[in-house]
Design a protein around this motif. Structure first.
Motif, mmCIF file in Angstrom:
data_model
loop_
_atom_site.group_PDB
_atom_site.id
_atom_site.type_symbol
_atom_site.label_atom_id
_atom_site.label_comp_id
_atom_site.label_asym_id
_atom_site.label_seq_id
_atom_site.Cartn_x
_atom_site.Cartn_y
_atom_site.Cartn_z
ATOM 1 N N HIS C 35 0.832 -1.204 0.000
ATOM 2 C CA HIS C 35 0.000 0.000 0.000
ATOM 3 C C HIS C 35 0.870 1.258 0.000
ATOM 4 N N ARG C 36 0.208 2.384 -0.174
ATOM 5 C CA ARG C 36 0.915 3.664 -0.254
ATOM 6 C C ARG C 36 1.573 4.029 1.087
ATOM 7 N N GLU C 130 -4.374 2.769 0.610
ATOM 8 C CA GLU C 130 -4.682 2.384 -0.783
ATOM 9 C C GLU C 130 -3.608 1.472 -1.355
ATOM 10 N N PRO C 133 -1.691 1.217 -7.246
ATOM 11 C CA PRO C 133 -2.606 0.935 -8.365
ATOM 12 C C PRO C 133 -2.047 -0.041 -9.403
ATOM 13 N N GLU C 134 -0.762 0.019 -9.653
ATOM 14 C CA GLU C 134 -0.188 -0.886 -10.665
ATOM 15 C C GLU C 134 -0.321 -2.358 -10.272
ATOM 16 N N ARG C 137 -5.640 -5.492 -9.790
ATOM 17 C CA ARG C 137 -6.401 -5.720 -11.013
ATOM 18 C C ARG C 137 -7.770 -6.301 -10.643
#
Lengths: 243, 243, 243, 243
Positions: C35-36, C130, C133-134, C137
């Motif tokens: 995560h971030r 979060e 994103p990469e 899916r």
């Protein structure tokens, strides 16, 4: 609240029975608290009725012998309490059992109408912790660190079942509505197929809760069968045949 | 097996009730599966009776409002199933539920007399997974990854209770004899004080298993009280007084 | 205690590598705390080094794409903390993290040399929670109620793995020596085959503990392989061949 | 990968040490696998080095005596394997240990340079399962159904700790980087304060993993202290004083 009408579900039970398969290679019997603390009237501190003790021991002996002969492993799970300095029995840390001891009087016991106590129940080294001799054979497994109602809690039962390749957990023992039912719930939650042998269970809490325990299993989470049905299913499973 | 006589234990219950203390600072309400999948007749896939749904929602709303006003945290635990490729609902991995679907017919359902299904029950993203709006308030906790009958299994419920300093677990929800009872067993095993609110529980399996579920808690592992008694105990607990 | 010589075991590793089979049908990738809050330098509260973040994200993206293409499920497990009234972050109930906050000073942080905090780490609703994103899916599974170091503790990870029929748990993520290693231990204890992808892990605690984490897995409980070896084993497993 | 530089954190350790309080009433020592299977060179199947065995036994005896004198309970947790028909040792169900046995050769063992085996390790009834006599005293607790690396997995350790009111878990035993470290992780996850006694641990896997195991605890999840520091903290805790 004095009488309850049981919802009858014979068609559903018949259908479920047809679906039940018990391959002996994937089956184990778990004997729950089949010790003298429940079943030997001379020493029991949480006694079943004398009639139930006779019935359950005889039927369980027959069921276990049949199972062993088919190669089904037998696992005894037994509650044993340490006595801790300044605390007493490990059982007495439970807030409900503390309240029970504070609330109950001579004529109004945990076990209705019979002398009974959590405080002195199955302390390490006392005769109550001994497995009923007729039910214990060489080659059986013994797990003797059960501390509450669930045979899986704080024990290596799940590990042993999985190591043995077990998918079907066949339960017998005392009490139908507490340790057997709680263990049935957990076995269901772990996705084992759950079977309770009605001839081999009893409840010290009363016939009503015995019946409830069986109904609860049969309608919500598993199969309740008698010894004869158990033998039939083992025979069919051994023959690799679905009936 | 069609009628069961309940063993009456009024003196024991009165004694246990006197022992019960509920300090709001050490108490949480756990609302079990209070979702539309059980309680909203328009979408329910495992429906309680319409009468029970009305009764339970109204009483639970009152109980939760009272609890929140005393600073008691409310924890909703909700079953939600993923739909897995090639498998379908996570529920259908259970061997008993597979057998139930194979065995049951239109006129002989899981829920007696009412359309019901495990297969389509509370799939992620469907309306059944929504908590009944009257029962959910800002500040409540939601645990939405329950997968089987026990609210503790595979969830962070125990962690949350301990983090909040909870010693008393007050249960409400659906079904009295399955998820509520199984959660009561586990809470007992973890040495929490267990309370079930009789006004706020019901069973889709039949009145018999509802009654016997309550009896099982009251005589073997915890307290069964109604809303009025719950409020009395919270008041007394907040006042720091034992009554 | 400033330098440690690593015991070299190339022959043993070569032998273990030959024994490793990864049938995609029995394999899942578990991505730990990707995560971030660890990997996005703009918001991270427990940051990996910027170089590690770049390396791990790129390699993990490649590994996950390869795995998904072979039908291997991807499970993200993410730590998210509730903020509790009067308590703050659920993380701060931990006695070690309390002591860490009391002991550490500006120039002497949890993460050596970089601003870092447990107290504000991955609070519900903040950007740190979060998933990168990469790496996410459609079709991936997300478990977002991890609370401590072990991905199995308080989550339904074991349930999901067993429901999917997984026997091989392939780990990636942050930190090599804490959440990845702790999860590797538990997966080992549950008798899964444990694989750690060396290209896709890093530690914010220092290179020494990153190396330890990998050595500890490789010599005591599982396999440490790079992306190329992972792809080779998946190809072989898909072909049903043992190499 | 042959040499690793340890990240030095003296200021942080000093600060953490000041924060550590060990009230004997809330402390227990958990002695991990202090059995002849690791520590008696005549029978050990997974031997520590002879020098480590001498050092650890002497220091552990001193630490345990000091702890007992302060009223601190001592809990021995011991791995014991059943031998199962058609399966052999319960240990050999583990896919990693199967691979280890398939891969390792005479000159390239599990324990570098010394005869060692999982297959014959600590089978029920063999001398390896005996606790080192100097370390066992009347009044100690023994949990002897550990099956994998984590002392909490499949045992009643957590139940016993909570029953005894323990908040501080002090670890000693074999191996620093496997059973001790795994147990430290789980104790951390359960929000116990975790202490490892550096004088009383060792690793059969090599000095590197011993050192890094200690570093992992000290920088990420608990306290690593020597015997002298342990005694100082117990004295201070008994005196109710924070130093």
């Amino acid at each position: 609240m004095s009488t309850v009408n049981i919802v009858d579900r014979p068609a559903l039970f018949a259908g479920l029975y047809r679906e039940l398969e018990l391959d002996p290679k994937e089956t184990a019997v778990v004997a729950v608290d089949m010790h003298r603390g429940h079943l030997d009237m001379d020493v029991a501190t949480m006694p079943a009725t004398p009639e139930d003790a006779v019935r359950v021991i005889a039927n369980a002996e027959a069921a276990l012998d049949y199972a062993r002969a088919k190669g089904v492993p037998v696992i005894h799970v037994i509650l044993v309490y340490r006595k801790l300095p300044g605390i007493g029995s490990e059982g007495m840390v439970s807030p409900f059992w503390q309240a029970m001891h504070a609330a109950m009087r001579e004529e109004d016991r945990l076990v209705p109408g019979r002398a009974s106590t959590v405080r002195e129940h199955n302390i390490e080294g006392t005769p109550g912790t001994e497995i009923i001799p007729e039910l214990l054979r060489k080659g059986d497994y013994v797990i003797d660190n059960k501390k509450r109602l669930d045979c899986f809690y704080g024990t290596d039962l799940r590990f042993l079942l999985d190591t043995l390749g077990v998918k079907n957990v066949v339960l017998m023992g005392i009490n139908t509505n507490t340790c057997v039912l709680n263990t049935a719930f957990t076995a269901f939650n772990f996705d084992y197929r759950v079977v309770v042998l009605s001839d081999c269970v009893a409840s010290m809490y009363g016939e009503d809760l015995h019946v409830l325990g069986l109904q609860n299993v049969a309608r919500c989470l598993g199969w309740v069968i008698n010894n004869e049905q158990f033998f039939e299913k083992l025979d069919a499973g051994a023959a690799g045949a679905k009936r």
